[in-house]
Design a protein around this motif. Structure first.
Motif, PDB file in Angstrom:
ATOM      1  N   PRO A 163     -38.407  14.514  21.577  1.00 51.34           N
ATOM      2  CA  PRO A 163     -37.187  14.319  20.780  1.00 51.34           C
ATOM      3  C   PRO A 163     -36.520  13.001  21.135  1.00 51.34           C
ATOM      4  O   PRO A 163     -36.657  12.496  22.255  1.00 51.34           O
ATOM      5  N   ASP A 164     -35.822  12.422  20.168  1.00 49.09           N
ATOM      6  CA  ASP A 164     -35.102  11.186  20.431  1.00 49.09           C
ATOM      7  C   ASP A 164     -34.006  11.454  21.466  1.00 49.09           C
ATOM      8  O   ASP A 164     -33.268  12.444  21.364  1.00 49.09           O
ATOM      9  N   PRO A 165     -33.906  10.602  22.490  1.00 41.86           N
ATOM     10  CA  PRO A 165     -32.865  10.818  23.508  1.00 41.86           C
ATOM     11  C   PRO A 165     -31.485  10.513  22.942  1.00 41.86           C
ATOM     12  O   PRO A 165     -31.241   9.425  22.415  1.00 41.86           O
ATOM     13  N   VAL A 166     -30.595  11.475  23.008  1.00 44.49           N
ATOM     14  CA  VAL A 166     -29.232  11.300  22.515  1.00 44.49           C
ATOM     15  C   VAL A 166     -28.272  11.689  23.627  1.00 44.49           C
ATOM     16  O   VAL A 166     -28.397  12.769  24.222  1.00 44.49           O
ATOM     17  N   ALA A 167     -27.338  10.816  23.919  1.00 45.65           N
ATOM     18  CA  ALA A 167     -26.377  11.090  24.985  1.00 45.65           C
ATOM     19  C   ALA A 167     -25.378  12.140  24.521  1.00 45.65           C
ATOM     20  O   ALA A 167     -24.823  12.022  23.422  1.00 45.65           O
ATOM     21  N   ASP A 172     -13.069  13.500  28.349  1.00 46.85           N
ATOM     22  CA  ASP A 172     -12.288  12.373  28.836  1.00 46.85           C
ATOM     23  C   ASP A 172     -12.212  12.486  30.355  1.00 46.85           C
ATOM     24  O   ASP A 172     -11.575  13.397  30.890  1.00 46.85           O
ATOM     25  N   LEU A 173     -12.866  11.565  31.050  1.00 48.67           N
ATOM     26  CA  LEU A 173     -12.988  11.657  32.505  1.00 48.67           C
ATOM     27  C   LEU A 173     -11.920  10.861  33.253  1.00 48.67           C
ATOM     28  O   LEU A 173     -11.952  10.784  34.478  1.00 48.67           O
ATOM     29  N   ARG A 174     -10.955  10.310  32.519  1.00 48.07           N
ATOM     30  CA  ARG A 174      -9.935   9.488  33.178  1.00 48.07           C
ATOM     31  C   ARG A 174      -9.039  10.329  34.088  1.00 48.07           C
ATOM     32  O   ARG A 174      -8.484   9.819  35.058  1.00 48.07           O
ATOM     33  N   ARG A 175      -8.920  11.590  33.782  1.00 47.65           N
ATOM     34  CA  ARG A 175      -8.127  12.478  34.624  1.00 47.65           C
ATOM     35  C   ARG A 175      -8.962  13.012  35.794  1.00 47.65           C
ATOM     36  O   ARG A 175      -8.470  13.166  36.904  1.00 47.65           O
ATOM     37  N   LEU A 176     -10.242  13.237  35.516  1.00 50.09           N
ATOM     38  CA  LEU A 176     -11.124  13.790  36.539  1.00 50.09           C
ATOM     39  C   LEU A 176     -11.339  12.823  37.693  1.00 50.09           C
ATOM     40  O   LEU A 176     -11.416  13.222  38.862  1.00 50.09           O
ATOM     41  N   VAL A 177     -11.432  11.532  37.397  1.00 50.39           N
ATOM     42  CA  VAL A 177     -11.810  10.550  38.413  1.00 50.39           C
ATOM     43  C   VAL A 177     -10.784  10.473  39.539  1.00 50.39           C
ATOM     44  O   VAL A 177     -11.095  10.069  40.658  1.00 50.39           O
ATOM     45  N   THR A 178      -9.548  10.885  39.276  1.00 46.76           N
ATOM     46  CA  THR A 178      -8.499  10.799  40.305  1.00 46.76           C
ATOM     47  C   THR A 178      -8.358  12.103  41.091  1.00 46.76           C
ATOM     48  O   THR A 178      -7.418  12.243  41.888  1.00 46.76           O
ATOM     49  N   ALA A 316     -12.095  22.238  28.469  1.00 47.20           N
ATOM     50  CA  ALA A 316     -12.504  22.908  29.706  1.00 47.20           C
ATOM     51  C   ALA A 316     -14.001  23.183  29.706  1.00 47.20           C
ATOM     52  O   ALA A 316     -14.675  23.039  30.735  1.00 47.20           O
ATOM     53  N   GLU A 317     -14.530  23.556  28.543  1.00 52.75           N
ATOM     54  CA  GLU A 317     -15.970  23.828  28.447  1.00 52.75           C
ATOM     55  C   GLU A 317     -16.779  22.568  28.691  1.00 52.75           C
ATOM     56  O   GLU A 317     -17.816  22.601  29.377  1.00 52.75           O
ATOM     57  N   LEU A 318     -16.323  21.445  28.157  1.00 52.82           N
ATOM     58  CA  LEU A 318     -17.018  20.178  28.392  1.00 52.82           C
ATOM     59  C   LEU A 318     -16.958  19.787  29.870  1.00 52.82           C
ATOM     60  O   LEU A 318     -17.925  19.284  30.438  1.00 52.82           O
ATOM     61  N   LEU A 319     -15.806  20.023  30.495  1.00 55.26           N
ATOM     62  CA  LEU A 319     -15.667  19.680  31.910  1.00 55.26           C
ATOM     63  C   LEU A 319     -16.612  20.508  32.780  1.00 55.26           C
ATOM     64  O   LEU A 319     -17.177  20.007  33.746  1.00 55.26           O
ATOM     65  N   ARG A 320     -16.796  21.771  32.440  1.00 58.55           N
ATOM     66  CA  ARG A 320     -17.687  22.621  33.241  1.00 58.55           C
ATOM     67  C   ARG A 320     -19.137  22.145  33.157  1.00 58.55           C
ATOM     68  O   ARG A 320     -19.942  22.449  34.044  1.00 58.55           O
ATOM     69  N   ALA A 321     -19.476  21.425  32.093  1.00 59.27           N
ATOM     70  CA  ALA A 321     -20.833  20.890  31.944  1.00 59.27           C
ATOM     71  C   ALA A 321     -20.961  19.474  32.488  1.00 59.27           C
ATOM     72  O   ALA A 321     -22.009  18.841  32.343  1.00 59.27           O
ATOM     73  N   THR A 322     -19.905  18.973  33.130  1.00 61.68           N
ATOM     74  CA  THR A 322     -19.907  17.598  33.640  1.00 61.68           C
ATOM     75  C   THR A 322     -20.845  17.449  34.831  1.00 61.68           C
ATOM     76  O   THR A 322     -20.879  18.297  35.718  1.00 61.68           O
ATOM     77  N   SER A 323     -21.604  16.373  34.831  1.00 63.34           N
ATOM     78  CA  SER A 323     -22.499  16.020  35.932  1.00 63.34           C
ATOM     79  C   SER A 323     -22.240  14.559  36.286  1.00 63.34           C
ATOM     80  O   SER A 323     -21.498  13.861  35.578  1.00 63.34           O
ATOM     81  N   PRO A 324     -22.829  14.052  37.365  1.00 64.59           N
ATOM     82  CA  PRO A 324     -22.664  12.621  37.666  1.00 64.59           C
ATOM     83  C   PRO A 324     -23.054  11.718  36.503  1.00 64.59           C
ATOM     84  O   PRO A 324     -22.456  10.660  36.301  1.00 64.59           O
ATOM     85  N   HIS A 325     -24.051  12.137  35.708  1.00 60.60           N
ATOM     86  CA  HIS A 325     -24.498  11.295  34.590  1.00 60.60           C
ATOM     87  C   HIS A 325     -23.479  11.251  33.462  1.00 60.60           C
ATOM     88  O   HIS A 325     -23.530  10.353  32.621  1.00 60.60           O
ATOM     89  N   SER A 326     -22.545  12.221  33.446  1.00 63.07           N
ATOM     90  CA  SER A 326     -21.506  12.216  32.404  1.00 63.07           C
ATOM     91  C   SER A 326     -20.639  10.968  32.503  1.00 63.07           C
ATOM     92  O   SER A 326     -20.157  10.460  31.490  1.00 63.07           O
ATOM     93  N   PHE A 327     -20.450  10.468  33.732  1.00 61.12           N
ATOM     94  CA  PHE A 327     -19.671   9.241  33.893  1.00 61.12           C
ATOM     95  C   PHE A 327     -20.368   8.078  33.202  1.00 61.12           C
ATOM     96  O   PHE A 327     -19.725   7.216  32.601  1.00 61.12           O
ATOM     97  N   ARG A 328     -21.676   8.060  33.277  1.00 59.40           N
ATOM     98  CA  ARG A 328     -22.458   6.993  32.651  1.00 59.40           C
ATOM     99  C   ARG A 328     -22.292   7.044  31.133  1.00 59.40           C
ATOM    100  O   ARG A 328     -22.093   6.016  30.483  1.00 59.40           O
ATOM    101  N   HIS A 329     -22.370   8.252  30.565  1.00 58.06           N
ATOM    102  CA  HIS A 329     -22.190   8.386  29.124  1.00 58.06           C
ATOM    103  C   HIS A 329     -20.757   8.051  28.718  1.00 58.06           C
ATOM    104  O   HIS A 329     -20.530   7.464  27.651  1.00 58.06           O
ATOM    105  N   PHE A 330     -19.797   8.415  29.551  1.00 54.12           N
ATOM    106  CA  PHE A 330     -18.402   8.097  29.237  1.00 54.12           C
ATOM    107  C   PHE A 330     -18.207   6.589  29.154  1.00 54.12           C
ATOM    108  O   PHE A 330     -17.537   6.079  28.248  1.00 54.12           O
TER     109      PHE A 330
END
Length: 382
Positions: A163-167, A172-178, A316-330
């Protein structure tokens, strides 16, 4: 004679042939006359950079070969001369149909008539494609009863379409990073070790958020890669995917987080790992990918619980699926939303080509085109 120098014969057992192939992968690009035991740490690092294949790649190839040898043995193939022209093709098709399973638990489920989840297309490719190299090496010694090149095209056709890779769309990770910037409770910083853990976690999140680094890239950094004369650098060189060298850009918030962390470590030597484990059993060792994932997931889970109480269930559901790679996509999505050119985003994320970036963020391009179309298309006359 070393294992990598051994010849393959038709009578060579499959497992021994696999050892020869693996030894050649591990030694490719290295000076075999150089004794690795006599090297210091810096010389070992340079030696690893000269190796043609990354260690994780070699481990993946070893797994693929182990699974194939296990299957071939069950088919009565014990040595290279026993292999038949269509064996690899049959193996690839059995992986697609799931008639041959890789784990004993799944095999027991099949025998019990239970439904077993199919392998993903990427997994099948990872299990089959490396075997073409193994057979090509055996063929170069005339150890096979057929020509390996004869089956290459058939194997490619038998493999499933990737399958074509799709990010995925990140939250919004601006709150998470702090999350780790300040103690969450009085107990957080009650000891020097707990304070250092929080500062390390904060530095890791800020670096991922600032640079869009892969977690493996961030954890491979040494203190000297980001710091010079007790000054945090704005750029850090890193060896990324496929050993392509790139640059991580460190913005001011990440610079401050790194400074606080390195100050708390009393400015460690340049050769020390930037992100060290602070657990009692593994203290001083480089932080692992699993530990990096836990740091991100712990912050994301805590924020998700808070966001859910605010009534923002989808976020909240999106945050629970957050991984280190989510920062890259953000980082990728945010830069594109701000109007940064695709080619520049590709360089910042260190993709091997603009086409890779385009394919990852195809969904973003569709949304952007929809907005442009709605804004500038002509309306019908009343």
């Amino acid at each position: 004679m070393t294992v990598s120098e051994e010849r393959m014969e038709p009578t060579t057992p499959l497992d021994r042939a696999g050892m020869i192939w693996t030894a050649r992968l591990e030694s490719a690009g290295l000076d075999l006359d150089q004794d690795a035991d006599d090297l210091d740490d810096e010389e070992r690092r340079v030696r690893e950079e000269q190796r043609h294949h990354a260690q994780r790649t070699i481990e993946t190839y070893q797994l693929a070969l182990t699974l194939f040898v296990r299957w071939a043995t069950r088919q009565g193939r014990s040595c290279l001369g026993d292999l038949q022209l269509d064996d690899l093709l049959t193996y690839a098709r059995s992986l697609r149909r799931r008639t041959y399973d890789l784990s004993q638990r799944a095999q027991q489920a099949i025998e019990a008539g239970q439904e077993v989840e199919r392998l993903s297309p990427r997994t099948i490719h990872a299990y089959v494609r490396p075997l073409l190299g193994f057979l090509a090496l055996a063929d170069s010694f005339d150890a096979l009863p057929f020509r390996a090149a004869a089956i290459h095209a058939e194997i490619v056709r038998a493999l499933p379409r990737l399958p074509d890779p799709v990010a995925p769309t990140p939250p919004d990770l601006r709150r998470l990073v702090t999350h780790y910037d300040k103690p969450r409770s009085e107990a957080d910083d009650r000891t020097d070790r707990l304070l250092l853990i929080r500062l390390r976690n904060a530095a890791l999140l800020h670096l991922l958020f600032s640079s869009g680094a892969r977690i493996s890239e961030a954890l491979s950094l040494d203190a000297g890669d980001v710091c010079r004369d007790r000054r945090i650098l704005q750029q850090a060189k890193v060896s990324g995917k496929g050993r392509r060298e790139g640059t991580l850009f460190i913005r001011r918030p990440a610079e401050r987080a790194l400074r606080r962390y390195l100050e708390a470590r009393s400015w460690p030597p340049a050769s020390a790992a930037l992100f060290e484990s602070l657990d009692r059993r593994t203290a001083g060792m480089r932080l692992t990918r699993t530990s990096g994932w836990r740091i991100v997931h712990g912050a994301a889970e805590a924020l998700a619980n808070q966001v859910a109480l605010e009534g923002k269930v989808d976020e909240a559901e999106l945050l629970r699926a957050t991984s280190p790679h989510s920062f890259r996509h953000f980082v990728g999505y945010h830069l594109l939303n701000e109007g940064v050119a695709l080619a520049e985003v590709s360089q910042i994320l260190r993709h091997r080509s603009v086409e890779v970036t385009r394919s990852y963020y195809a969904s973003y391009r569709d949304v952007q085109l929809q907005e442009v179309h709605d804004q500038f298309s002509a309306d019908p006359l009343e």
